[in-house]
Design a protein around this motif. Structure first.
Motif, PDB file in Angstrom:
ATOM      1  N   SER A 116       0.934  -1.324  -0.119  1.00  0.00           N
ATOM      2  CA  SER A 116      -0.322  -0.523   0.017  1.00  0.00           C
ATOM      3  C   SER A 116       0.940   1.551   0.263  1.00  0.00           C
ATOM      4  CB  SER A 116      -0.878  -0.098   1.019  1.00  0.00           C
ATOM      5  OG  SER A 116       0.220  -0.551   2.599  1.00  0.00           O
ATOM      6  N   ALA A 117       0.081   2.271  -0.608  1.00  0.00           N
ATOM      7  CA  ALA A 117       1.182   3.831  -0.364  1.00  0.00           C
ATOM      8  C   ALA A 117       0.238   4.812  -0.615  1.00  0.00           C
ATOM      9  CB  ALA A 117       2.223   3.285  -1.886  1.00  0.00           C
ATOM     10  N   ILE A 118       0.513   5.640  -0.304  1.00  0.00           N
ATOM     11  CA  ILE A 118      -0.197   6.574  -0.842  1.00  0.00           C
ATOM     12  C   ILE A 118       1.071   8.370  -1.109  1.00  0.00           C
ATOM     13  CG2 ILE A 118       1.230   7.951   1.742  1.00  0.00           C
ATOM     14  CD1 ILE A 118      -1.830   9.456   1.895  1.00  0.00           C
ATOM     15  N   SER A 119       0.513   8.840  -1.946  1.00  0.00           N
ATOM     16  CA  SER A 119       1.434   9.852  -2.717  1.00  0.00           C
ATOM     17  C   SER A 119       0.838  10.900  -2.847  1.00  0.00           C
ATOM     18  CB  SER A 119       1.222   9.130  -3.981  1.00  0.00           C
ATOM     19  OG  SER A 119       0.069   9.472  -4.884  1.00  0.00           O
ATOM     20  N   TRP A 120       1.599  12.400  -3.063  1.00  0.00           N
ATOM     21  CA  TRP A 120       1.172  14.350  -3.221  1.00  0.00           C
ATOM     22  C   TRP A 120      -0.257  13.959  -4.368  1.00  0.00           C
ATOM     23  CZ3 TRP A 120       5.640  17.081  -3.136  1.00  0.00           C
ATOM     24  CH2 TRP A 120       6.300  17.523  -1.604  1.00  0.00           C
ATOM     25  N   ASP A 121      -0.492  14.546  -4.728  1.00  0.00           N
ATOM     26  CA  ASP A 121      -1.721  15.251  -5.557  1.00  0.00           C
ATOM     27  C   ASP A 121      -1.158  15.577  -6.216  1.00  0.00           C
ATOM     28  OD1 ASP A 121      -3.575  15.894  -7.305  1.00  0.00           O
ATOM     29  OD2 ASP A 121      -5.018  16.450  -6.023  1.00  0.00           O
ATOM     30  N   ASP A 122      -0.117  15.801  -7.398  1.00  0.00           N
ATOM     31  CA  ASP A 122       0.951  16.289  -7.641  1.00  0.00           C
ATOM     32  C   ASP A 122       1.387  16.258  -9.604  1.00  0.00           C
ATOM     33  OD1 ASP A 122       3.720  17.189  -9.123  1.00  0.00           O
ATOM     34  OD2 ASP A 122       3.248  18.494  -7.092  1.00  0.00           O
ATOM     35  N   PRO A 123       0.809  17.380 -10.068  1.00  0.00           N
ATOM     36  CA  PRO A 123       0.855  17.112 -12.020  1.00  0.00           C
ATOM     37  C   PRO A 123       1.962  16.352 -11.863  1.00  0.00           C
ATOM     38  CG  PRO A 123       0.062  19.771 -11.083  1.00  0.00           C
ATOM     39  CD  PRO A 123       0.780  18.994  -9.564  1.00  0.00           C
ATOM     40  N   PHE A 124       3.051  16.586 -11.390  1.00  0.00           N
ATOM     41  CA  PHE A 124       4.394  16.028 -12.069  1.00  0.00           C
ATOM     42  C   PHE A 124       4.347  14.074 -11.583  1.00  0.00           C
ATOM     43  CE2 PHE A 124       8.630  14.093 -11.117  1.00  0.00           C
ATOM     44  CZ  PHE A 124       9.195  14.076 -12.246  1.00  0.00           C
ATOM     45  N   LEU A 125       3.600  14.119 -10.849  1.00  0.00           N
ATOM     46  CA  LEU A 125       3.771  12.600 -10.613  1.00  0.00           C
ATOM     47  C   LEU A 125       2.596  12.111 -11.510  1.00  0.00           C
ATOM     48  CD1 LEU A 125       4.051  12.495  -6.298  1.00  0.00           C
ATOM     49  CD2 LEU A 125       5.530  12.012  -7.950  1.00  0.00           C
ATOM     50  N   HIS A 126       1.644  12.661 -11.590  1.00  0.00           N
ATOM     51  CA  HIS A 126       0.120  12.395 -12.091  1.00  0.00           C
ATOM     52  C   HIS A 126       1.115  12.435 -13.932  1.00  0.00           C
ATOM     53  CE1 HIS A 126      -2.335  12.950  -9.352  1.00  0.00           C
ATOM     54  NE2 HIS A 126      -2.596  14.146  -9.073  1.00  0.00           N
TER      55      HIS A 126
ATOM     56  N   ILE B 228       4.722   8.562  -1.355  1.00  0.00           N
ATOM     57  CA  ILE B 228       5.798   9.249  -2.518  1.00  0.00           C
ATOM     58  C   ILE B 228       5.195  10.781  -2.762  1.00  0.00           C
ATOM     59  CG2 ILE B 228       5.922   8.731  -5.159  1.00  0.00           C
ATOM     60  CD1 ILE B 228       4.585   6.008  -4.646  1.00  0.00           C
ATOM     61  N   THR B 229       6.553  11.179  -3.068  1.00  0.00           N
ATOM     62  CA  THR B 229       6.537  12.574  -3.544  1.00  0.00           C
ATOM     63  C   THR B 229       7.332  12.631  -5.032  1.00  0.00           C
ATOM     64  OG1 THR B 229       8.091  13.763  -2.101  1.00  0.00           O
ATOM     65  CG2 THR B 229       6.577  12.744  -0.670  1.00  0.00           C
ATOM     66  N   CYS B 230       7.454  13.755  -4.952  1.00  0.00           N
ATOM     67  CA  CYS B 230       8.618  14.378  -5.544  1.00  0.00           C
ATOM     68  C   CYS B 230       9.188  15.334  -4.997  1.00  0.00           C
ATOM     69  CB  CYS B 230       7.821  15.538  -7.050  1.00  0.00           C
ATOM     70  SG  CYS B 230       6.776  16.314  -7.071  1.00  0.00           S
TER      71      CYS B 230
END
Length: 243
Positions: free
Chosen positions: A98-108, A146-148
């Motif tokens: 399981s993971a959680i990530s930023w709501d960020d345009p780069f990751l999208h 997970i982030t940038c």
């Protein structure tokens, strides 16, 4: 005004009137008038600005990677086309379910959610519509955050995260494993350049929090026994994307 807010939480908010009274009281104790409009000095020489002058981008990237590795941090320097294979390996190494990530345009743009689903990982995206307790519980129960990163500091192997909006700071702090994905073009020589960028953002408002992350969380007792992961993620992995 200083007082109590929620049960067990002390409200340390200071209003403008109390602040002025506090500072005026200090000036009186020092035997001088209250000073206002103080401006920081303008330095003629800034030696730290030129500390790594002459280093190529490639040399800064190599320095960044070397320092990360000294900090018990694994690094992959890859192209975007190699991200799916590299991410699969990292997820397997960390045994991530399981993971959680930023709501960020780069990751999208990288298609992160799809890549995680392909690897059988249940992924949540930081959601500001949830209340604080819900976001905290969600971040604390997953395997991986997970982030940038906005910047990487070559001198120390530090990643700089500007939090706010869809970029929750708990994502990089609460899960036991942390993954940072960033373009190598964001690497700068040292803290000097990072602070220049931060100061340039002041007129438009700074983010709610700026995190400087230098390797896994670590602490040592009086006998100097080093322990990792006591106050944050115990393992950190950085993926550098070539450009």
């Amino acid at each position: 005004m200083v007082g109590k807010g929620r049960k067990g939480v002390r409200d340390l908010t200071v209003n403008q009137s109390n602040q002025e009274e506090f500072l005026s009281n200090i000036a009186t104790r020092l035997g001088r008038e209250r000073r206002t409009g103080v401006k920081p000095p303008v330095w003629n020489n800034k030696p730290y600005l030129h500390l790594y002058e002459g280093k190529t981008n490639e040399e800064l990237i190599e320095q960044f990677i070397d320092n990360l590795q000294l900090l018990n941090t694994n690094v992959d320097r890859i192209t975007r086309q190699e991200l799916d294979i590299t991410l699969s390996r990292v997820l397997k190494d960390f045994e991530v379910k399981s993971a959680i990530s930023w709501d960020d345009p780069f990751l999208h743009e990288l298609g992160l959610t799809s890549l995680l689903s392909t690897n059988g990982v249940e992924n949540s995206i930081w959601d500001n519509s949830l209340n604080e307790d819900e976001r905290m519980q969600l971040s604390a129960k997953v395997d991986l955050g997970i982030t940038c990163a906005d910047l990487g500091l070559a001198e120390t192997g530090t990643v700089v995260l500007m939090n706010g909006g869809g970029r929750g700071r708990m994502v990089s702090l609460l899960p036991p494993f942390y993954l940072c994905i960033m373009p190598e073009s964001r690497i700068v020589p040292r803290l000097t350049q990072a602070m220049e960028l931060i100061h340039s953002k002041v007129p438009n408002g700074l983010p709610s929090c700026i995190n400087f992350i230098t390797g896994p969380s670590r602490t040592a007792d009086i006998e100097m026994d080093l322990a990792l992961g006591v106050h944050g993620p115990g393992k950190v992995h950085v993926i550098l994307l070539r450009e």
